[in-house]
Design a protein around this motif. Structure first.
Motif, mmCIF file in Angstrom:
data_model
loop_
_atom_site.group_PDB
_atom_site.id
_atom_site.type_symbol
_atom_site.label_atom_id
_atom_site.label_comp_id
_atom_site.label_asym_id
_atom_site.label_seq_id
_atom_site.Cartn_x
_atom_site.Cartn_y
_atom_site.Cartn_z
ATOM 1 N N ARG A 40 8.727 -6.308 5.695
ATOM 2 C CA ARG A 40 7.503 -6.494 4.926
ATOM 3 C C ARG A 40 7.731 -7.160 3.571
ATOM 4 O O ARG A 40 6.821 -7.773 3.011
ATOM 5 N N ALA B 184 5.469 -10.019 5.368
ATOM 6 C CA ALA B 184 4.100 -9.500 5.442
ATOM 7 C C ALA B 184 3.192 -10.227 4.456
ATOM 8 O O ALA B 184 3.586 -10.536 3.336
ATOM 9 N N TYR C 176 -0.509 -9.964 2.486
ATOM 10 C CA TYR C 176 -1.529 -9.011 2.061
ATOM 11 C C TYR C 176 -2.496 -9.686 1.091
ATOM 12 O O TYR C 176 -2.110 -10.618 0.366
ATOM 13 N N TRP D 42 -4.029 -14.613 0.423
ATOM 14 C CA TRP D 42 -2.934 -13.871 1.038
ATOM 15 C C TRP D 42 -1.649 -14.167 0.275
ATOM 16 O O TRP D 42 -1.388 -15.319 -0.081
ATOM 17 N N THR E 193 2.732 -12.737 -0.263
ATOM 18 C CA THR E 193 3.823 -11.868 0.175
ATOM 19 C C THR E 193 4.350 -11.085 -1.021
ATOM 20 O O THR E 193 4.229 -11.541 -2.173
ATOM 21 N N ASN F 250 -8.814 -3.762 2.570
ATOM 22 C CA ASN F 250 -8.178 -4.122 3.836
ATOM 23 C C ASN F 250 -9.196 -3.975 4.960
ATOM 24 O O ASN F 250 -9.630 -2.859 5.263
ATOM 25 N N ASP G 244 -7.381 0.920 1.998
ATOM 26 C CA ASP G 244 -6.921 -0.052 1.012
ATOM 27 C C ASP G 244 -5.400 -0.004 0.837
ATOM 28 O O ASP G 244 -4.757 1.031 1.031
ATOM 29 N N HIS G 245 -4.834 -1.144 0.452
ATOM 30 C CA HIS G 245 -3.413 -1.230 0.128
ATOM 31 C C HIS G 245 -3.214 -0.961 -1.365
ATOM 32 O O HIS G 245 -4.020 -1.390 -2.194
ATOM 33 N N TRP H 15 -1.012 -1.566 -4.726
ATOM 34 C CA TRP H 15 -0.063 -2.473 -5.371
ATOM 35 C C TRP H 15 0.291 -1.980 -6.773
ATOM 36 O O TRP H 15 -0.522 -1.366 -7.446
ATOM 37 N N ILE I 209 4.313 -2.475 -2.832
ATOM 38 C CA ILE I 209 3.138 -2.460 -1.970
ATOM 39 C C ILE I 209 3.248 -1.284 -1.017
ATOM 40 O O ILE I 209 4.293 -1.091 -0.388
ATOM 41 N N GLU J 126 1.198 0.058 2.178
ATOM 42 C CA GLU J 126 0.116 -0.232 3.110
ATOM 43 C C GLU J 126 -0.794 0.989 3.263
ATOM 44 O O GLU J 126 -0.319 2.114 3.467
ATOM 45 N N ASN J 127 -2.093 0.733 3.180
ATOM 46 C CA ASN J 127 -3.095 1.790 3.353
ATOM 47 C C ASN J 127 -2.853 2.954 2.407
ATOM 48 O O ASN J 127 -3.240 4.094 2.706
#
Length: 595
Positions: free
Chosen positions: A313, A317, A319, A450, A452, A539, A544-545, A547, A564, A566-567
């Motif tokens: 990721r 990945a 995001y 988007w 990375t 998301n 939500d992600h 950061w 980061i 995820e979720n």
């Protein structure tokens, strides 16, 4: 008279016939001599080698791969000794004694032992009976070797990993090269049975890490049976890789990610970069995997795991950046003098534009604020309006200036690049014109954007150092097995961000305030100044992600972080505490008396 003439004629015919035979013999002799000269002199060494190969077989001894170190010389990957049991059926062509089978089975259970030994005996070939013997099994064989004719134990090296889950995506894993791959490699580089790097450092520097195989030269008879051991050719270890990584920070980052979501497996990434050079101190992707299982069927479970443990990721990945993108909107508007930093907007918790209502994350609103407080509190309503005043072209310009649409060039394979949308892109992609609503979303890092994690890490490093975008790098140096430095990496600039000193000063003041009084207080220290920006990225596929991007110390940055989860939800409450844990490990002196 007539008789003499007839005799003379007969004699001449005789000579003519014999001369022909002599000429033929002479030509044959010359031809054979030339051929013999060609075979013995011109091609002598070639046929000698073939002859040697026909009566000598090589039993390979795999060379140990080079060691992988962190920046302080701590081993990330090393080699451990593995014991292998071999059977040498020299001059033994009868059925193996029953007593031998009984003794071996008592020491270690071997599948199809009888069949394998009989085949080895009948074919006269060395066979590997068992690998990864325990010390106890090895000693038991050595103790009874006089009673175990033909059985021998050799040492081989296998990879051993430090903090294997934390470092798995960084160092990568190995697996056996396939027959199809062998068809596409240069001759004399790989052979069947070799192990090759599949990801991470093991893949990028496979040629450096691979050593020179050794082995045993064994004489064989005309029937192909192995008769005696001629000599042992020692293998040589491969070159060592010294990385820029800090192993302690790697561990702290992975543990921080794992601790965030206790009820389910955490998915996310952490990147740490030295903003003074681009040297990567941390590269973690979660969940990790066990590289030691890459030789087993158990490794196949990772392929079907819905959490994608083999997916790096940190570099692969993509995001939506969410509010961490507000840094771009901030510096673009100030540098182009779109707004005065003292300009205020009223935040009531929502912003109506046309027939749509765009909400702020703070439902009750932030009240009236100017630019710096809007950044520290991450007020969406303020940045909606700032984005409309700036326009999408300006935001796109500064996002691309920070190279958020390009690969960073880090050495690892598979890096993706972000997407910075434009009016032309949307028309080509969807056949629709750009709208003010697209600009509103773009201003706060949503919509079609988007990025990375590695791109955001490079961006934050440039903010920390005042505008230099360095290429992130993992390799510090390569050393031979004898300690000779074969190559060394120097810092490489990708580009320079030209902003006025006033803009640099304001963005740094704003980011420091984020951690001191704003949404990033989860990373606050009394004795260490930290600058950062939180982000909560919407998301469409789920929660939500979270950061958080930051650097420290604020006045003289040494480490820039991108995190980061995820979720994970809110960046301030989920990602910022992970950064705090890492900074606490990195700056122990400054933080040792912290609460």
């Amino acid at each position: 008279m007539v008789w003499q003439q007839e005799h003379k004629l007969a004699y001449e015919n005789f000579l003519e016939k014999h001369n022909f035979v002599l000429y033929c013999l002479l030509v044959l002799f010359i031809t054979m001599s030339v051929r013999l000269l060609y075979l013995q002199v011109v091609r002598g060494n070639y046929y000698k080698d073939i002859s040697e190969q026909q009566h000598i077989q090589i039993i390979l001894e795999r060379a140990p791969r080079g060691i992988i170190y962190d920046r302080f010389g701590n081993k990330l990957v090393e080699n451990k000794t593995a014991f292998v049991a071999l059977f040498y059926p020299f001059a033994q062509y009868t059925t193996p004694p029953k007593e031998l089978l009984i003794k071996l089975n008592k020491i270690f259970p071997v599948k199809n032992l009888t069949t394998r030994l009989i085949q080895s005996w009948s074919r006269g070939k060395v066979v590997r009976l068992a690998e990864d013997l325990s010390l106890e099994e090895m000693f038991r064989i050595q103790e009874q070797r006089l009673l175990l004719p033909g059985i021998s134990v050799i040492r081989e090296s296998k990879r051993e990993y430090t903090d294997l889950m934390a470092n798995s995506h960084l160092v990568g894993y190995l697996s056996e090269i396939t027959a199809k791959e062998l068809e596409n490699v240069k001759p004399d580089t790989y052979k069947m049975g070799d192990y090759i790097g599949r990801s991470g450092i093991e893949k990028v520097w496979d040629g450096t890490l691979r050593g020179q195989d050794g082995g045993w030269q064994i004489e064989v008879d005309a029937y192909g049976h192995q008769t005696r051991l001629i000599r042992h050719i020692p293998s040589s270890v491969g070159g060592s890789i010294y990385t820029t990584i800090d192993a302690n920070l790697q561990k702290a980052a992975y543990e921080g990610l794992e601790a965030t979501l206790k009820l389910k497996k955490a998915r996310g990434a952490v990147i740490g970069i030295d903003p003074r050079s681009g040297a990567v101190r941390i590269l973690v992707s979660s969940p990790g995997f066990d590289p030691e299982k890459s030789f087993s069927r158990e490794f196949n479970k990772y392929i079907t795991d819905k959490d994608l443990p083999l997916f790096n990721r940190a570099i692969q990945a993509l995001y939506p950046p969410g509010s961490i993108f507000k840094i771009i909107t901030f510096v673009g508007a100030l540098e182009e003098k779109v707004i005065d930093p003292s300009k205020t907007f009223l935040c009531t918790g929502q912003f109506a534009f046309g027939d749509k209502v765009f909400k702020c994350w703070e439902k009750k609103g932030h009240g009236r604020l100017s630019l710096l407080p809007a950044l520290s509190k991450s007020c969406d309503v303020y940045f909606y309006q700032l984005g409309l005043k700036s326009g999408s072209d300006l935001i796109e310009k500064y996002a691309k200036m920070f190279r958020l649409d390009k690969q960073t060039g880090i050495e690892l394979a598979g890096e993706k690049k972000g997407l910075i949308p434009s009016k032309e892109w949307k028309m080509a992609r969807f056949g629709q014109p750009w709208t003010p609503g697209d600009t509103i979303n773009m201003a706060i890092g949503q919509g079609f954007l988007w990025v990375t994690p590695i791109e955001m890490a490079v961006m934050m490093s440039a903010v920390a150092n005042g505008g230099t975008l360095y290429k992130p790098y993992l390799l510090d140096r390569i050393e031979s097995s004898g300690g000779e430095i074969l190559s060394k990496t120097d810092a490489k600039k990708l580009s320079e961000i030209q902003l006025s000193p006033e803009v640099w000063q304001l963005i740094k003041e704003g980011l420091e305030e984020v951690v001191k009084t704003g949404t990033g207080q989860g990373c606050f220290f009394k004795n260490l100044k930290v600058s950062g920006k939180t982000g909560t990225a919407q998301n469409p596929q789920g929660d939500d992600h979270a950061w958080f991007i930051a650097y420290a110390p604020s006045d003289n940055p040494e480490l820039a972080l991108t995190i980061i989860v995820e979720n994970g939800g809110h960046g301030g409450s989920v990602a910022a505490p992970i950064a705090r844990k890492i900074f606490k490990e990195a700056f122990k002196e400054e933080t040792k008396n912290e609460w």
